[in-house]
Design a protein around this motif. Structure first.
Motif, PDB file in Angstrom:
ATOM      1  N   ASP A 120     -21.539  10.779  24.548  1.00 41.93           N
ATOM      2  CA  ASP A 120     -21.383  12.170  24.222  1.00 41.93           C
ATOM      3  C   ASP A 120     -20.332  12.198  23.053  1.00 41.93           C
ATOM      4  OD1 ASP A 120     -22.821  12.691  26.142  1.00 41.93           O
ATOM      5  OD2 ASP A 120     -21.255  12.871  27.625  1.00 41.93           O
ATOM      6  N   SER A 121     -19.180  11.063  22.804  1.00 43.53           N
ATOM      7  CA  SER A 121     -18.203  10.931  21.850  1.00 43.53           C
ATOM      8  C   SER A 121     -18.680  10.732  20.579  1.00 43.53           C
ATOM      9  CB  SER A 121     -17.319  10.005  22.011  1.00 43.53           C
ATOM     10  OG  SER A 121     -16.775   9.913  23.330  1.00 43.53           O
ATOM     11  N   ILE A 122     -20.156  10.182  20.374  1.00 44.80           N
ATOM     12  CA  ILE A 122     -20.432   9.711  19.033  1.00 44.80           C
ATOM     13  C   ILE A 122     -20.887  11.197  18.168  1.00 44.80           C
ATOM     14  CG2 ILE A 122     -22.556   8.876  17.606  1.00 44.80           C
ATOM     15  CD1 ILE A 122     -20.780   6.724  18.903  1.00 44.80           C
ATOM     16  N   GLY A 123     -21.428  11.976  18.693  1.00 44.16           N
ATOM     17  CA  GLY A 123     -21.709  13.293  18.139  1.00 44.16           C
ATOM     18  C   GLY A 123     -20.399  13.991  17.729  1.00 44.16           C
ATOM     19  N   VAL A 124     -19.299  14.008  18.246  1.00 45.70           N
ATOM     20  CA  VAL A 124     -18.020  14.538  18.102  1.00 45.70           C
ATOM     21  C   VAL A 124     -17.381  13.997  16.737  1.00 45.70           C
ATOM     22  CG1 VAL A 124     -15.792  15.249  18.992  1.00 45.70           C
ATOM     23  CG2 VAL A 124     -17.760  15.499  20.404  1.00 45.70           C
ATOM     24  N   VAL A 125     -17.438  12.549  17.112  1.00 46.49           N
ATOM     25  CA  VAL A 125     -17.047  11.735  15.947  1.00 46.49           C
ATOM     26  C   VAL A 125     -17.731  12.028  14.322  1.00 46.49           C
ATOM     27  CG1 VAL A 125     -16.789   9.299  14.924  1.00 46.49           C
ATOM     28  CG2 VAL A 125     -16.045   9.781  17.207  1.00 46.49           C
ATOM     29  N   LEU A 126     -18.987  12.068  14.726  1.00 42.59           N
ATOM     30  CA  LEU A 126     -20.066  12.104  13.432  1.00 42.59           C
ATOM     31  C   LEU A 126     -19.479  13.792  12.927  1.00 42.59           C
ATOM     32  CD1 LEU A 126     -23.695  10.968  14.543  1.00 42.59           C
ATOM     33  CD2 LEU A 126     -21.642   9.771  13.169  1.00 42.59           C
ATOM     34  N   SER A 127     -19.416  14.770  13.632  1.00 41.41           N
ATOM     35  CA  SER A 127     -19.268  15.911  13.154  1.00 41.41           C
ATOM     36  C   SER A 127     -17.774  15.951  12.488  1.00 41.41           C
ATOM     37  CB  SER A 127     -19.373  17.137  14.039  1.00 41.41           C
ATOM     38  OG  SER A 127     -18.635  16.632  15.177  1.00 41.41           O
ATOM     39  N   ARG A 128     -16.937  15.606  13.298  1.00 38.89           N
ATOM     40  CA  ARG A 128     -15.289  15.547  12.717  1.00 38.89           C
ATOM     41  C   ARG A 128     -15.218  14.712  11.690  1.00 38.89           C
ATOM     42  NH1 ARG A 128     -11.930  15.813  18.300  1.00 38.89           N
ATOM     43  NH2 ARG A 128     -12.708  17.894  19.151  1.00 38.89           N
ATOM     44  N   GLY A 129     -15.863  13.682  11.702  1.00 40.79           N
ATOM     45  CA  GLY A 129     -15.494  12.612  10.605  1.00 40.79           C
ATOM     46  C   GLY A 129     -16.098  12.763   9.424  1.00 40.79           C
TER      47      GLY A 129
END
Length: 840
Positions: free
Chosen positions: A648-657
């Motif tokens: 679940d965190s990978i998508g958040v990291v990709l979008s924010r990063g």
């Protein structure tokens, strides 16, 4: 050179010939010369293709009123054009060579006093002397004498350039290279003789003369011997051997290393020639500091087959540590009966350190303290050699590697005032405190000893010293006066020794408790550098434990984790970043041992996502993305199933990063994308291998759909249009990887992705329309169609070029020089207005 650039060159030549004034940017002429050199080295004849250059040189050859910088440029350009025989002949026809390189002409106009002219004269000849015609011109013009004079020029740049040219000339006319042409060989034998006589005469400084001249001559001799063939080398060495011996006996300390460069340039342990005799003379020097530097230079050349000189060098380098630390590094006690050199060394040190009431000995002690910087330098040279000495064979090394390690430990103890390890009958008695202070007053020795302690961990049979080493390192960490660099090096040394030590049980529990208390104190130190080093240390400890067992952990995770969590709130971003990476090390180490993600680590993930969104400093945000890279890489390489919180965190990291303002955060985000691609395609290959046996489908629709759903394509397409070139280049390379995998599968995919209406999505649509691809209804476009229509290969070539490749072009340089034409004319009327030219 393209036509547009070539058309600008005549105007530049006319500007330089007419104005005679320096350009506002004094580096532009050097840049122009570099560009013309590139053209010439590409095989283009400068006189034939650019006659304007010949006109410029002809004009400047009769002009002595121009600025020295322009005249110097013209000298170098003349040499460059004469580097080919065709160019040389063309310049001779217009009498430019004789006019330009006549030393008397420059002296008559007093321009020779300007170093700019002298350096231009040397560099011009250096560029020219690439063929026999040019060499004949040099000899027949009698340039050897002025060049030898320039070799002793007061300008360091001039003398160094003269050295290089003299070496080039002599190496170009070696008998082995020209033996077939007896005329040439006879013509240049006089040059060799003249240079040999010059070196012989100039080597030993005359009374009242500085040794600077000897230094330059030694540099020249080392340059020549390093590349000379046997006959030339032997001829030179035999000619100057007596002078070198005299120079060695004179004992000039500043010439020790240059002398060793000469001796070792072509030294061979199998021969007993002049160099072997000179090396023995160097090792008979009565000045121990010079002896140490000579031994250091010898060992760094790696002539270990010469057991006699190697043994002498080893003893020389161990002797200062032997006397300072009082460890028996030179066999038992201080027995020097077998070697006269050892007697000399012992006498030297005993005179310095032995207690005595004699006034002259007091004076000697005071004099030694006045030379504290040299003494400290000598100790550091000895320390830097200890890792190499520890690997010496037993027949050369007079002590065990363990004894060398313990001597370094004793030296480190001196900085805490602990001299209990030294004997009561010490050489230091009477002056012990004063001499110890001579060493510990300089942190240079302490830092050097810590660095060498790290290297010594690889020495054979020394792991039994880990207790003594841990004690002194933990004391450094606990010492309130230790500066940040000492602490950092102490942490590094402790980590290194713990990693090579097979058994941590030798470290007492009391010492572990002291370390824990010290680390807790250092984690709250007011100096951020200390806090940062401490947090980095805590992050490296789990990596050591994972190689062994959790039971051998020096500090338990329950003690260190709270410190790391607290460091996430540190006001200094460097410390916060180090804490994040330390948490990554703890997590990955536990997962590599096959354990599930602990609940605390799940809380860490949530906290780090907040940092990625809220932290104002790029260092911490970069560390967060690197944390998830380490996390994902660990799970990808283990049989454990990936935790849902990580997925679940990978998508958040990709979008924010990918939307971060820091370009390094965006690049790290793309590195995470690369891991996702590798993991997805690897899993697909596994399924295909299984499905092939059961009639499975090998298309890429499933993995591509997964990547689309994870937002990978959106991140890549947005990053492809990023204003930061490294980000766009990385995205382009990853998109090419995906495109090539689709093509190699042999079946085109029907997977589509959605483009946003604005921003990067609008730009992608524009690119697709230009290629005649309108896309599908509802804002969807085919993945392969997008990848095939973006011109990714051409983009990669463009993005791989430096961002200023257009402004650094030859054409841009010429345009900038021409733009000074108008300003040069009106500058006299506008002296108060600064003229700035940016060539590139």
């Amino acid at each position: 050179m393209d036509n547009d650039t070539a058309t600008l060159l005549p105007g530049v030549c006319a500007l330089l010939a007419d104005s005679g004034k320096p350009l506002p940017d004094d580096t532009s002429l050097e840049k122009l010369l570099d560009r013309l050199t590139e053209v010439s080295e590409a095989g283009v004849s400068l006189p034939e293709n650019f006659p304007c250059l010949l006109d410029l040189i002809s004009t400047m050859a009769s002009n002595t009123t121009s600025d020295p910088s322009i005249l110097s440029f013209a000298l170098k350009l003349c040499g460059l054009m004469a580097a080919t025989e065709d160019g040389f002949m063309a310049l001779q026809e217009c009498f430019a060579l004789e006019a330009f390189f006549s030393v008397q002409r420059w002296k008559d106009t007093e321009l020779w006093e300007d170093p700019c002219i002298r350096i231009g004269w040397i560099h011009g000849l250096s560029k020219m002397l690439l063929h026999p015609r040019a060499l004949s011109f040099f000899v027949q013009s009698g340039f050897t004498n002025p060049l030898l004079q320039l070799q002793l020029d007061p300008s360091m740049f001039v003398s160094s350039a003269a050295n290089q040219l003299l070496a080039h000339i002599l190496l170009s006319i070696q008998p082995e290279e020209v033996h077939a042409n007896t005329k040439i060989s006879a013509e240049y034998s006089a040059v060799v003789l003249q240079l040999s006589n010059h070196i012989k005469e100039a080597l030993v400084p005359k009374e009242g003369v500085l040794v600077t001249g000897s230094l330059q001559v030694l540099k020249l001799l080392a340059l020549i011997l390093d590349q000379a063939h046997h006959s030339l080398r032997d001829q030179l060495l035999n000619a100057v051997a007596a002078s070198l011996e005299e120079l060695i006996e004179a004992g000039y300390s500043q010439l020790t290393l240059p002398l060793m460069d000469v001796i070792m340039a072509r030294y061979s342990p199998d021969s007993h020639d002049v160099t072997s005799h000179l090396l023995s003379s160097m090792f008979k020097n009565n000045n121990l500091i010079d002896l140490v530097h000579a031994a250091d230079a010898f060992l760094h050349r790696g002539h270990l087959r010469d057991s006699v000189h190697t043994s002498q060098a080893v003893r020389i380098l161990l002797l200062p540590l032997h006397c300072v630390t009082e460890h028996p590094l030179l066999e038992t006690g201080m027995n020097f009966t077998s070697n006269s050199n050892d007697k000399c060394f012992f006498f030297f040190f005993s005179q310095i350190f032995a207690p005595t009431a004699a006034d002259n000995h007091h004076a000697m002690m005071a004099a030694q303290l006045k030379n504290k910087s040299k003494f400290i330098s000598m100790i550091c040279v000895c320390l830097r050699n200890t890792p190499q000495l520890a690997f010496m064979p037993p027949d050369v090394l007079p002590c065990s590697p363990t004894m060398i390690v313990l001597s370094v430990v004793t030296l480190l103890r001196m900085f805490s005032g602990d001299t209990s390890s030294t004997s009561s009958s010490s050489l230091f008695n009477g002056y012990k405190n004063e001499k110890v202070q001579c060493i510990i007053s300089s942190r240079k020795v302490q830092k050097c000893a810590l660095e060498m302690l790290v290297s010594l961990s690889a020495s054979p049979g020394v792991t039994n010293t880990v207790k003594e080493i841990s004690e002194v390192l933990i004391h450094n960490i606990n010492n309130p006066i230790s500066d940040p660099t000492v602490l950092q090096k102490s942490y590094k040394a402790l980590i290194q020794w713990l990693s090579v030590c097979k058994d941590h049980s030798s470290i007492p529990q009391l010492l572990r408790e002291e370390l824990l208390m010290s680390v807790k104190k250092r984690a709250c130190d007011p100096r951020w550098e200390v806090r940062d080093s401490t947090i980095e240390f805590l992050g490296q400890l789990p990596c050591i434990t994972s190689k062994k067992s959790a039971d051998e952990a020096l500090l338990s995770e329950c003690c260190t984790a709270p410190l790391l969590w607290e460091a996430l709130q540190d006001p200094e971003s460097y410390v916060r970043a180090s804490a994040i990476l330390a948490l990554a090390h703890i997590g990955t180490s536990s997962w590599q041992q096959g354990t599930e993600m602990p609940l605390e680590q799940a809380d860490t993930v949530s906290r780090l996502l907040d940092i990625l969104r809220e932290d104002t400093e790029g260092f911490a945000r970069r560390a967060v993305v690197r944390y998830f890279i380490a996390l994902f890489a660990t799970y990808s390489s283990t049989p454990l199933s990936t935790p849902s919180i990580l997925i679940d965190s990978i998508g958040v990291v990709l979008s924010r990063g990918s939307l971060d303002l820091d370009w390094e955060v965006k690049v790290h985000t793309l590195e995470l994308v690369e891991l996702l691609l590798d993991s997805t395609f690897l899993e697909h290959r596994r399924h295909c291998a299984y499905g092939h046996m059961h009639g499975g489908d090998a298309t890429l629709d499933s993995p591509l759909s997964s990547l689309v759903n994870q937002g990978v394509f959106s991140v890549l397409l947005r990053s492809l249009l990023d204003c930061d070139r490294p980000v766009a280049l990385k995205a382009c390379e990853l998109l090419i990887t995906i495109r090539d995998k689709i093509c190699s599968a042999g079946v085109l995919t029907g997977v589509c992705c959605e483009l946003p209406e604005q921003e990067w999505g609008k730009e992608i649509r524009t690119l697709l329309k230009n290629e005649g691809n309108e896309g599908n209804e509802g804002g969807l476009v085919g993945v392969y169609e997008v990848l095939a229509s973006l011109g990714l290969d051409e983009r990669r070539v463009l993005l791989s070029q430096s961002s200023d490749h257009v402004h650094n072009s030859f054409q841009s340089l010429l345009q900038d020089i021409l733009s000074t034409g108008a300003t040069l004319g009106c500058k006299e009327q506008q002296d108060d207005q600064e003229v700035i030219v940016d060539c590139y």
